[in-house]
Motif scaffolding. Structure first.
Motif, PDB file in Angstrom:
ATOM      1  N   ASN A  85       0.813  -1.214   0.000  1.00  0.00           N
ATOM      2  CA  ASN A  85       0.000   0.000   0.000  1.00  0.00           C
ATOM      3  C   ASN A  85       0.847   1.265   0.000  1.00  0.00           C
ATOM      4  O   ASN A  85       0.410   2.312  -0.490  1.00  0.00           O
ATOM      5  N   GLY A 113      -1.356  -5.287   1.140  1.00  0.00           N
ATOM      6  CA  GLY A 113      -0.858  -5.358   2.501  1.00  0.00           C
ATOM      7  C   GLY A 113      -0.240  -4.032   2.899  1.00  0.00           C
ATOM      8  O   GLY A 113      -0.143  -3.097   2.090  1.00  0.00           O
ATOM      9  N   LEU A 138      -3.136   1.804   5.557  1.00  0.00           N
ATOM     10  CA  LEU A 138      -3.841   0.728   4.867  1.00  0.00           C
ATOM     11  C   LEU A 138      -5.333   0.782   5.149  1.00  0.00           C
ATOM     12  O   LEU A 138      -6.157   0.583   4.244  1.00  0.00           O
ATOM     13  N   LEU A 142      -8.099   1.309   2.186  1.00  0.00           N
ATOM     14  CA  LEU A 142      -9.195   0.385   1.903  1.00  0.00           C
ATOM     15  C   LEU A 142     -10.553   1.088   1.963  1.00  0.00           C
ATOM     16  O   LEU A 142     -11.489   0.692   1.255  1.00  0.00           O
ATOM     17  N   LEU A 180      -6.265  -9.756   1.362  1.00  0.00           N
ATOM     18  CA  LEU A 180      -5.222  -9.253   2.247  1.00  0.00           C
ATOM     19  C   LEU A 180      -4.217 -10.359   2.504  1.00  0.00           C
ATOM     20  O   LEU A 180      -4.574 -11.546   2.506  1.00  0.00           O
ATOM     21  N   THR A 188      -3.859  -6.971  10.802  1.00  0.00           N
ATOM     22  CA  THR A 188      -4.144  -7.537   9.481  1.00  0.00           C
ATOM     23  C   THR A 188      -5.462  -8.296   9.477  1.00  0.00           C
ATOM     24  O   THR A 188      -6.293  -8.129   8.576  1.00  0.00           O
ATOM     25  N   ALA A 192      -8.882  -7.651   7.384  1.00  0.00           N
ATOM     26  CA  ALA A 192      -9.416  -8.696   6.503  1.00  0.00           C
ATOM     27  C   ALA A 192     -10.889  -8.956   6.817  1.00  0.00           C
ATOM     28  O   ALA A 192     -11.719  -9.113   5.910  1.00  0.00           O
ATOM     29  N   ALA A 196     -12.019  -7.802   3.323  1.00  0.00           N
ATOM     30  CA  ALA A 196     -11.477  -8.766   2.362  1.00  0.00           C
ATOM     31  C   ALA A 196     -12.449  -9.883   1.998  1.00  0.00           C
ATOM     32  O   ALA A 196     -13.329 -10.261   2.779  1.00  0.00           O
ATOM     33  N   LEU A 199      -8.080 -14.059   2.707  1.00  0.00           N
ATOM     34  CA  LEU A 199      -6.903 -13.767   3.516  1.00  0.00           C
ATOM     35  C   LEU A 199      -5.850 -14.825   3.237  1.00  0.00           C
ATOM     36  O   LEU A 199      -6.079 -16.013   3.445  1.00  0.00           O
TER      37      LEU A 199
END
Length: 327
Positions: A85, A113, A138, A142, A180, A188, A192, A196, A199
């Motif tokens: 990112n 990521g 990030l 998103l 992700l 993270t 996700a 997301a 993952l």
């Protein structure tokens, strides 16, 4: 989105001249497509990762490479595993992946990521910042990219990014999948759960059950059904019809990275080899099944750093592993 079996290209130091680099990359993508892989991925780096090779080894820019693959393949999904990112303005990234989607006829995946490799940031003049900085960025990215991929026109006046009524055309669909990648159980996995479709988990094999438990908790915290978030494990694989040759390749690769298995003690050998899947087709299939798939991930995204560029190796991996993940 379904990626039960993915192929990640991470090594571009071939024995052929640089002029043959892209034909070799295209050949691997086509071989993956014909061998039953669901997706082909390119690393998004400017320098080679130290664990894989020397910093100055060839490393083509990811989205230019994916554009070439879009016109050289017909059905395999294409993406970066994963886009850093930090390298691109978020609306520009949304535009790039949407253009890739149009060029490929609806086969793009946005893998993304927070970014992790500081030397390429300092060399290229990108701000690296703290871990907290990168995950804040990030999160904001998103919030911009997701609606742009869905046909909306977001406005955000954030700490890191500012967009106003950001238009993203052309697009071919409103459900371009977001993947992700990483192993962070708090940051993270929480992102996700929020954003997301998939993952890709990076961790040691012993950590995988805990990672899946943590992902379940992140989904519960926001009321998401965990079964709606597809998962895969990122695996380093060395496969050959001859298990002995695969192990020789492993020995030579590790030797090039400063580890001599012939002189490594039994106590230290697992640290060098345990995260690699190595052997003939039956051995590789058994290891991936018992060490990862049986733990609960939906699929495997593998790299074949050592010999994937050799004609027939990607096909061998696909023929071996597709039955495990596709039934």
């Amino acid at each position: 989105m379904t990626v039960r079996l993915g192929y990640q290209m991470t090594k571009f130091s071939y024995s052929t001249p640089i002029g043959e680099l892209f034909p070799t990359v295209i050949a691997q993508a086509r071989e993956a497509e014909s061998a039953g892989f669901d997706a082909a991925f390119i690393m998004d780096h400017f320098l080679q990762a130290p664990v894989l090779g020397a910093l100055d080894e060839p490393m083509p820019e990811a989205y230019t490479t994916l554009g070439a693959l879009a016109t050289a393949t017909k059905k395999i999904q294409l993406g970066a595993l994963v886009t850093s990112n930090t390298f691109r303005n978020p609306p520009m990234l949304a535009k790039a992946v949407s253009t890739l989607d149009v060029a490929s006829g609806g086969r793009a995946v946005l893998g993304i990521g927070a970014g992790w490799f500081e030397p390429e940031h300092s060399q290229y003049g990108y701000e690296f910042g703290t871990l907290t900085d990168r995950f804040e960025r990030l999160d904001e990215a998103l919030q911009i990219i997701t609606p742009m991929l869905r046909g909306d026109r977001p406005t955000l006046d954030g700490k890191w990014y500012h967009v106003e009524n950001a238009i993203n055309e052309p697009r071919i669909r409103d459900d371009l999948p977001i993947m992700l990648g990483g192993g962070g159980e708090k940051k993270t996995f929480a992102l996700a759960a929020r954003f997301a479709d998939h993952l890709n988990i990076t961790c040691s094999q012993s950590e995988l059950p805990r990672k899946l438990d943590a992902l379940e908790k992140r989904c519960e915290e926001i009321g998401r059904d965990r079964s709606t978030l597809e998962t895969s494990f990122q695996a380093f694989v060395i496969i050959d019809e001859s298990g002995d040759r695969a192990r020789r390749l492993q020995h030579d690769f590790l030797l090039s990275r400063g580890v001599d298995l012939s002189t490594t003690s039994d106590a230290k050998r697992p640290a060098a080899t345990d995260e690699m899947i190595c052997g003939d087709p039956d051995e590789v299939a058994e290891q991936l099944q018992t060490r990862f798939l049986d733990k609960g991930v939906d699929g495997i995204i593998l790299n074949l750093v050592v010999n994937g560029h050799e004609p027939g190796i990607v096909e061998l991996a696909g023929r071996t592993l597709s039955p495990l993940v596709h039934g």
